[in-house]
Design a protein around this motif. Structure first.
Motif, PDB file in Angstrom:
ATOM      1  N   GLU A 179       0.815  -1.208   0.000  1.00 22.86           N
ATOM      2  CA  GLU A 179       0.000   0.000   0.000  1.00 22.86           C
ATOM      3  C   GLU A 179       0.853   1.265   0.000  1.00 22.86           C
ATOM      4  O   GLU A 179       0.380   2.339  -0.336  1.00 22.86           O
ATOM      5  N   THR A 180       2.096   1.162   0.428  1.00 20.87           N
ATOM      6  CA  THR A 180       2.962   2.332   0.499  1.00 20.87           C
ATOM      7  C   THR A 180       4.217   2.116  -0.336  1.00 20.87           C
ATOM      8  O   THR A 180       4.551   0.990  -0.705  1.00 20.87           O
ATOM      9  N   LEU A 181       4.913   3.202  -0.613  1.00 20.37           N
ATOM     10  CA  LEU A 181       6.151   3.170  -1.388  1.00 20.37           C
ATOM     11  C   LEU A 181       7.324   3.506  -0.472  1.00 20.37           C
ATOM     12  O   LEU A 181       7.203   4.333   0.424  1.00 20.37           O
ATOM     13  N   SER A 182       8.448   2.861  -0.715  1.00 16.42           N
ATOM     14  CA  SER A 182       9.662   3.203   0.015  1.00 16.42           C
ATOM     15  C   SER A 182      10.285   4.447  -0.606  1.00 16.42           C
ATOM     16  O   SER A 182       9.886   4.890  -1.700  1.00 16.42           O
ATOM     17  N   ALA A 183      11.275   5.019   0.088  1.00 10.99           N
ATOM     18  CA  ALA A 183      11.957   6.194  -0.450  1.00 10.99           C
ATOM     19  C   ALA A 183      12.650   5.851  -1.761  1.00 10.99           C
ATOM     20  O   ALA A 183      12.679   6.661  -2.697  1.00 10.99           O
ATOM     21  N   ARG A 184      13.195   4.639  -1.863  1.00 11.78           N
ATOM     22  CA  ARG A 184      13.872   4.228  -3.091  1.00 11.78           C
ATOM     23  C   ARG A 184      12.887   4.079  -4.241  1.00 11.78           C
ATOM     24  O   ARG A 184      13.167   4.497  -5.373  1.00 11.78           O
ATOM     25  N   ALA A 185      11.708   3.488  -3.961  1.00  9.51           N
ATOM     26  CA  ALA A 185      10.705   3.334  -5.015  1.00  9.51           C
ATOM     27  C   ALA A 185      10.201   4.699  -5.483  1.00  9.51           C
ATOM     28  O   ALA A 185      10.013   4.926  -6.682  1.00  9.51           O
ATOM     29  N   ALA A 186       9.996   5.600  -4.535  1.00 12.34           N
ATOM     30  CA  ALA A 186       9.547   6.939  -4.903  1.00 12.34           C
ATOM     31  C   ALA A 186      10.617   7.674  -5.698  1.00 12.34           C
ATOM     32  O   ALA A 186      10.306   8.392  -6.661  1.00 12.34           O
ATOM     33  N   ALA A 187      11.879   7.499  -5.307  1.00 14.17           N
ATOM     34  CA  ALA A 187      12.977   8.150  -6.024  1.00 14.17           C
ATOM     35  C   ALA A 187      13.059   7.655  -7.466  1.00 14.17           C
ATOM     36  O   ALA A 187      13.337   8.428  -8.385  1.00 14.17           O
ATOM     37  N   LYS A 188      12.819   6.364  -7.663  1.00  9.05           N
ATOM     38  CA  LYS A 188      12.853   5.809  -9.019  1.00  9.05           C
ATOM     39  C   LYS A 188      11.763   6.416  -9.892  1.00  9.05           C
ATOM     40  O   LYS A 188      11.971   6.716 -11.067  1.00  9.05           O
ATOM     41  N   ILE A 189      10.580   6.608  -9.293  1.00  6.54           N
ATOM     42  CA  ILE A 189       9.476   7.200 -10.040  1.00  6.54           C
ATOM     43  C   ILE A 189       9.776   8.656 -10.395  1.00  6.54           C
ATOM     44  O   ILE A 189       9.505   9.107 -11.516  1.00  6.54           O
ATOM     45  N   LEU A 190      10.387   9.380  -9.455  1.00  2.00           N
ATOM     46  CA  LEU A 190      10.668  10.802  -9.675  1.00  2.00           C
ATOM     47  C   LEU A 190      11.938  11.039 -10.468  1.00  2.00           C
ATOM     48  O   LEU A 190      12.204  12.166 -10.901  1.00  2.00           O
ATOM     49  N   GLY A 191      12.755  10.005 -10.629  1.00  2.00           N
ATOM     50  CA  GLY A 191      14.010  10.172 -11.358  1.00  2.00           C
ATOM     51  C   GLY A 191      15.052  10.927 -10.568  1.00  2.00           C
ATOM     52  O   GLY A 191      15.848  11.674 -11.146  1.00  2.00           O
ATOM     53  N   VAL A 192      15.062  10.732  -9.240  1.00  2.00           N
ATOM     54  CA  VAL A 192      16.026  11.422  -8.384  1.00  2.00           C
ATOM     55  C   VAL A 192      16.734  10.405  -7.499  1.00  2.00           C
ATOM     56  O   VAL A 192      16.450   9.208  -7.544  1.00  2.00           O
ATOM     57  N   ASP A 193      17.658  10.907  -6.669  1.00  2.00           N
ATOM     58  CA  ASP A 193      18.394  10.049  -5.752  1.00  2.00           C
ATOM     59  C   ASP A 193      17.560   9.754  -4.508  1.00  2.00           C
ATOM     60  O   ASP A 193      16.690  10.538  -4.125  1.00  2.00           O
ATOM     61  N   ASP A 194      17.856   8.605  -3.866  1.00  2.00           N
ATOM     62  CA  ASP A 194      17.133   8.231  -2.642  1.00  2.00           C
ATOM     63  C   ASP A 194      17.231   9.317  -1.577  1.00  2.00           C
ATOM     64  O   ASP A 194      16.260   9.613  -0.875  1.00  2.00           O
ATOM     65  N   LYS A 195      18.430   9.905  -1.441  1.00  2.00           N
ATOM     66  CA  LYS A 195      18.649  10.910  -0.408  1.00  2.00           C
ATOM     67  C   LYS A 195      17.797  12.154  -0.649  1.00  2.00           C
ATOM     68  O   LYS A 195      17.415  12.846   0.300  1.00  2.00           O
ATOM     69  N   HIS A 196      17.515  12.432  -1.919  1.00  2.00           N
ATOM     70  CA  HIS A 196      16.675  13.593  -2.235  1.00  2.00           C
ATOM     71  C   HIS A 196      15.262  13.372  -1.701  1.00  2.00           C
ATOM     72  O   HIS A 196      14.658  14.288  -1.105  1.00  2.00           O
ATOM     73  N   VAL A 197      14.732  12.171  -1.885  1.00  2.00           N
ATOM     74  CA  VAL A 197      13.391  11.863  -1.376  1.00  2.00           C
ATOM     75  C   VAL A 197      13.389  11.881   0.147  1.00  2.00           C
ATOM     76  O   VAL A 197      12.452  12.375   0.777  1.00  2.00           O
ATOM     77  N   THR A 198      14.443  11.336   0.765  1.00  2.00           N
ATOM     78  CA  THR A 198      14.547  11.354   2.230  1.00  2.00           C
ATOM     79  C   THR A 198      14.533  12.778   2.756  1.00  2.00           C
ATOM     80  O   THR A 198      13.883  13.086   3.762  1.00  2.00           O
ATOM     81  N   ALA A 199      15.258  13.669   2.074  1.00  4.08           N
ATOM     82  CA  ALA A 199      15.283  15.072   2.489  1.00  4.08           C
ATOM     83  C   ALA A 199      13.904  15.706   2.370  1.00  4.08           C
ATOM     84  O   ALA A 199      13.497  16.504   3.234  1.00  4.08           O
ATOM     85  N   LEU A 200      13.156  15.346   1.313  1.00  4.49           N
ATOM     86  CA  LEU A 200      11.799  15.876   1.152  1.00  4.49           C
ATOM     87  C   LEU A 200      10.889  15.408   2.282  1.00  4.49           C
ATOM     88  O   LEU A 200      10.061  16.167   2.790  1.00  4.49           O
ATOM     89  N   CYS A 201      11.059  14.140   2.682  1.00  2.80           N
ATOM     90  CA  CYS A 201      10.237  13.585   3.760  1.00  2.80           C
ATOM     91  C   CYS A 201      10.558  14.259   5.087  1.00  2.80           C
ATOM     92  O   CYS A 201       9.658  14.602   5.867  1.00  2.80           O
ATOM     93  N   ILE A 202      11.844  14.458   5.354  1.00  2.00           N
ATOM     94  CA  ILE A 202      12.255  15.086   6.614  1.00  2.00           C
ATOM     95  C   ILE A 202      11.772  16.537   6.681  1.00  2.00           C
ATOM     96  O   ILE A 202      11.318  17.017   7.727  1.00  2.00           O
ATOM     97  N   ALA A 203      11.869  17.231   5.546  1.00  2.00           N
ATOM     98  CA  ALA A 203      11.456  18.640   5.509  1.00  2.00           C
ATOM     99  C   ALA A 203       9.943  18.802   5.537  1.00  2.00           C
ATOM    100  O   ALA A 203       9.433  19.897   5.809  1.00  2.00           O
ATOM    101  N   GLY A 204       9.198  17.731   5.256  1.00  2.00           N
ATOM    102  CA  GLY A 204       7.746  17.814   5.234  1.00  2.00           C
ATOM    103  C   GLY A 204       7.183  18.224   3.892  1.00  2.00           C
ATOM    104  O   GLY A 204       5.957  18.373   3.748  1.00  2.00           O
TER     105      GLY A 204
END
Length: 261
Positions: A179-204
């Motif tokens: 039901e949910t996506l991991s940061a890596r799966a989301a990063a693959k969809i967005l075409g960015v690095d895993d750390k970029h998605v993690t930073a987005l999650c931390i920043a809200g």
């Protein structure tokens, strides 16, 4: 205070022992076809039999075929009496193997004979899985085996967490929470690095929760859990930030297409 490291610190120029050297491979090529793994281990004491087998397979080497030796071990009243007399005195690890050497019989034969003589309890195999249990497997949180075992007990089934994990593999059921996506799966969809998605999650900037996993802080902490609709909303709100050339096109289109579903 920082958490301790889980792996040894990298030392430039130092070669890990798990990599085989050319000299070691030369030993395998010379001695494995004629003497097998034991002949190689005598010359490579730092390598186990298992790793020698694995490396020989990678090199395409074959050990000499051993002649089949099948010895039938007959039991006798005298042998049974010796087993009965010695069995109650066995203590500690390796005691059964030592008794088997003394009686000059294989360890498996001794254990089997002791079971026949009612000196030990037979090993009970895991009972066959029922259709009801297989159906329940598809409705429990497989990412948390302990919780699954508790749910099984509540339904009247006694299955250990390990048995549930093994059964999931045999039924080819993924243990991930779909039901949910991991940061890596989301990063693959967005075409960015895993750390970029993690930073987005931390920043809200990207709404995300946690999976409730048991990962340590050294492993990055608890994994992120991103709802597809939240990722879709982020894409629509920040479409100018998305580089269409880098996204996983099939996954990206599937994410956006669900908006109309």
């Amino acid at each position: 205070m920082s958490e301790p490291r889980l792996s040894p610190r990298y030392v430039p120029g130092r070669r890990s022992e798990r990599f085989w050297t050319d000299d070691e491979k030369a030993v395998l090529r010379e001695h494995y076809p004629t003497g097998g793994a034991k002949a190689c281990q005598a010359r490579l004491p730092n390598r186990s039999i298992t790793t020698i087998f694995q490396q020989a397979g990678k090199l395409g080497l074959s050990a000499p075929k051993q002649p089949e030796k099948r010895t039938r071990h007959e039991y006798s009243p005298e042998l049974d009496e010796r087993i009965r007399a010695a069995w109650p005195t066995l203590k500690g690890k390796g005691a059964v193997a030592a008794l088997a050497d003394t009686l000059q019989v294989p360890r498996w034969w001794l254990t089997k004979r002791a079971t026949k003589l009612h000196l030990t309890m037979p090993h009970k195999k895991e009972p066959a899985w029922t259709e009801a249990e297989n159906a329940l497997m598809r409705n429990v949180p497989l990412h948390d085996p302990d919780r699954c075992a508790k749910i099984f007990r509540e339904h009247g089934f006694n299955r250990s967490p390990t048995a549930i994990v093994v059964r999931a593999k045999r039924l080819d059921i993924s243990r991930r929470t779909h039901e949910t996506l991991s940061a890596r799966a989301a990063a693959k969809i967005l075409g960015v690095d895993d750390k970029h998605v993690t930073a987005l999650c931390i920043a809200g900037d990207l709404v995300a929760g946690r999976r409730g996993s048991k990962r340590l802080a050294q492993q990055g902490g608890d994994a992120w859990a991103i709802e597809p609709q939240d990722l879709r909303r982020y894409v629509l709100d920040h479409l100018k930030r998305i580089d269409i050339r880098k996204v996983d096109k099939l996954a990206f289109v599937a994410l956006i297409a669900n908006e109309a579903a």
